[in-house]
Design a protein around this motif. Structure first.
Motif, short mmCIF file in Angstrom:
data_model
loop_
_atom_site.label_atom_id
_atom_site.label_comp_id
_atom_site.label_asym_id
_atom_site.label_seq_id
_atom_site.Cartn_x
_atom_site.Cartn_y
_atom_site.Cartn_z
N GLU A 43 0.40 -0.85 0.27
CA GLU A 43 0.11 -0.04 0.18
C GLU A 43 1.42 1.22 -0.08
O GLU A 43 2.25 1.44 0.60
N CYS A 44 0.24 2.80 -0.70
CA CYS A 44 1.77 3.38 -0.68
C CYS A 44 0.28 4.73 0.19
O CYS A 44 -0.99 4.96 -0.73
N VAL A 45 0.73 5.62 0.82
CA VAL A 45 -0.09 6.47 1.09
C VAL A 45 0.86 7.71 1.38
O VAL A 45 1.91 7.68 1.84
N ASN A 46 -0.13 8.77 0.43
CA ASN A 46 0.94 10.29 0.17
C ASN A 46 0.54 10.77 1.50
O ASN A 46 -0.22 10.95 1.86
N ARG A 47 1.72 11.59 1.45
CA ARG A 47 1.88 12.26 3.14
C ARG A 47 0.90 13.76 3.11
O ARG A 47 0.71 15.04 3.45
N GLU A 48 0.84 14.29 1.72
CA GLU A 48 0.15 15.36 1.66
C GLU A 48 -0.33 15.18 -0.21
O GLU A 48 0.05 14.33 -0.70
N PRO A 49 -1.44 15.65 -0.62
CA PRO A 49 -1.74 15.98 -1.73
C PRO A 49 -0.88 16.03 -3.00
O PRO A 49 -0.37 17.24 -2.64
N PRO A 50 -0.90 15.70 -4.23
CA PRO A 50 -0.47 15.23 -5.35
C PRO A 50 -0.16 16.83 -6.21
O PRO A 50 -1.69 16.86 -6.09
N HIS A 51 0.39 16.50 -6.83
CA HIS A 51 0.25 17.64 -7.47
C HIS A 51 -0.86 17.81 -8.63
O HIS A 51 -1.12 16.17 -8.94
N PRO A 52 -1.67 18.51 -9.28
CA PRO A 52 -3.39 18.21 -9.53
C PRO A 52 -2.75 17.09 -10.90
O PRO A 52 -3.57 16.73 -11.39
#
Length: 376
Positions: free
Chosen positions: A40-49
């Motif tokens: 599983e991969c969790v982004n710590r902040e919203p990625p680039h749109p």
């Protein structure tokens, strides 16, 4: 994983041997593209749109091929139109005026070809280091990207303004054939110069805003800040319920509370000015069609005579291609800014590469080849 001020240097074997890796918390979304299968991969902040896992900034092989085709077509076709128009001697004022306007239109469309070739060349030059070396931000903020964006806006807006001017001129000539308020050779050059000055101001403002607000160009790998995405704001930390329920420990994820338009200037320009120009173009050609239709009836000809069919066909091509060029962007842009739809990176890339510049490749044939055929 700790956040780094510089992009990480990635390589395909980064996670080799980590067969038991279950969850990965990252600040760099590129890591999610090469994580082991099943992790599983969790982004710590919203990625680039517009982030995707592509290795180069042009989306796929089809786009890479067609940007060369459309770019070279715009360069060669419009260069041919410019040379032929400058070498042709015109016997009437009307033909001279039309030639002046079409030559300027060809110059604006030629610039769109330059823009596309810049992107095509830089895509090859940067290559897959765009992904592995994390050069996306470097590319978006580069002088080359700024210049490409400036050329694109200058070309597209000059083209829209010139097509509008041509439509108004044909409207006056056909609907009011005895009016004295029509373009002459000198006034055509003056108005053409004015449209270029206006387009230059508009594109210069784009660059100026680009330095003040990086959302203008840094939100697009193709260097054009179209109003087709929104920026996530009001970021806050919330408990990652998935991690807590599966692995039994508390982690926090960064979530966006809402979104705002990325660039109000682009909304005013692409959704406002261009929509108004298209409405003017449509009204002009509708009036011309009505005038030609009733003039044909009063002269005792059938409504579907050859001349009228040619006139209707040419108007359909001119208005139709302009519609295909701008209306998808206008309609989708309105829906995006109204938070009705979300444009994916794939759709964004296809719109910019295929929809935005297509008129630049077609206009040489519409305004030169079509005119030569209809004159026979």
């Amino acid at each position: 994983m700790a956040r780094s001020s510089k992009p990480m240097l990635l390589y395909p074997e980064l996670f080799e041997g980590l067969v038991n890796l279950q969850v990965l918390h990252v600040y760099d979304p590129r890591l999610c593209c090469i994580r082991p299968v099943g992790a599983e991969c969790v982004n710590r902040e919203p990625p680039h749109p517009l982030f995707t896992c592509r290795k180069t900034f042009l989306q796929n092989t089809t786009i890479k091929v067609f940007i060369w085709i459309l770019g070279l077509s715009a360069l060669v076709g419009n260069a041919f139109v410019i040379i032929m128009r400058l070498r042709t001697k015109h016997e009437t004022t009307i033909s001279s005026v039309q030639s002046t306007l079409i030559t300027n239109l060809a110059v604006s469309d030629f610039l769109m070809g330059v823009y596309m070739i810049i992107l095509a060349v830089m895509d090859i030059y940067i290559g897959d280091s765009y992904f592995w070396e994390g050069r996306s931000e470097e590319w978006r903020k580069s002088n080359t990207c700024q210049i490409a964006g400036f050329i694109s806006v200058l070309s597209s807006e000059a083209s829209v303004f010139l097509i509008t001017l041509i439509s108004v001129d044909r409207f006056i000539c056909i609907v009011f054939p005895f009016s004295q308020k029509r373009l002459g050779v000198v006034s055509a050059r003056v108005f053409s110069g004015f449209t270029w000055a206006l387009a230059l101001v508009v594109s210069s403002i784009s660059v100026a805003f680009g330095f003040l607000n990086t959302d203008a160009y840094s939100l697009s790998d193709v260097c054009v800040g179209l109003p087709l995405i929104r920026k996530q704001i009001d970021l806050y930390a919330a408990v990652d319920t998935y991690t807590k329920s599966i692995y039994g420990f508390t982690e926090f994820a960064i979530i966006s509370g809402t979104s705002i338009p990325t660039w109000q200037y682009a909304i005013a320009l692409f959704l406002g000015v261009n929509l108004l120009s298209f409405v003017v173009i449509c009204l002009c050609y509708i009036a011309v069609f009505i005038k030609v239709y009733f003039a044909g009836r009063s002269a005792g000809r059938k409504s579907k005579s050859l001349d009228q069919v040619k006139m209707a066909s040419k108007m359909f091509l001119i208005v139709g291609t302009d519609l295909c060029c701008w209306m998808p962007i206008i309609v989708i842009g309105i829906l995006v800014q109204a938070n009705v739809v979300v444009v994916t990176p794939d759709i964004y890339a296809w719109l910019v590469v295929f929809v935005l510049p297509i008129n630049s490749s077609i206009n040489p044939y519409l305004y030169t080849v079509a005119n030569r055929v209809s004159s026979k």
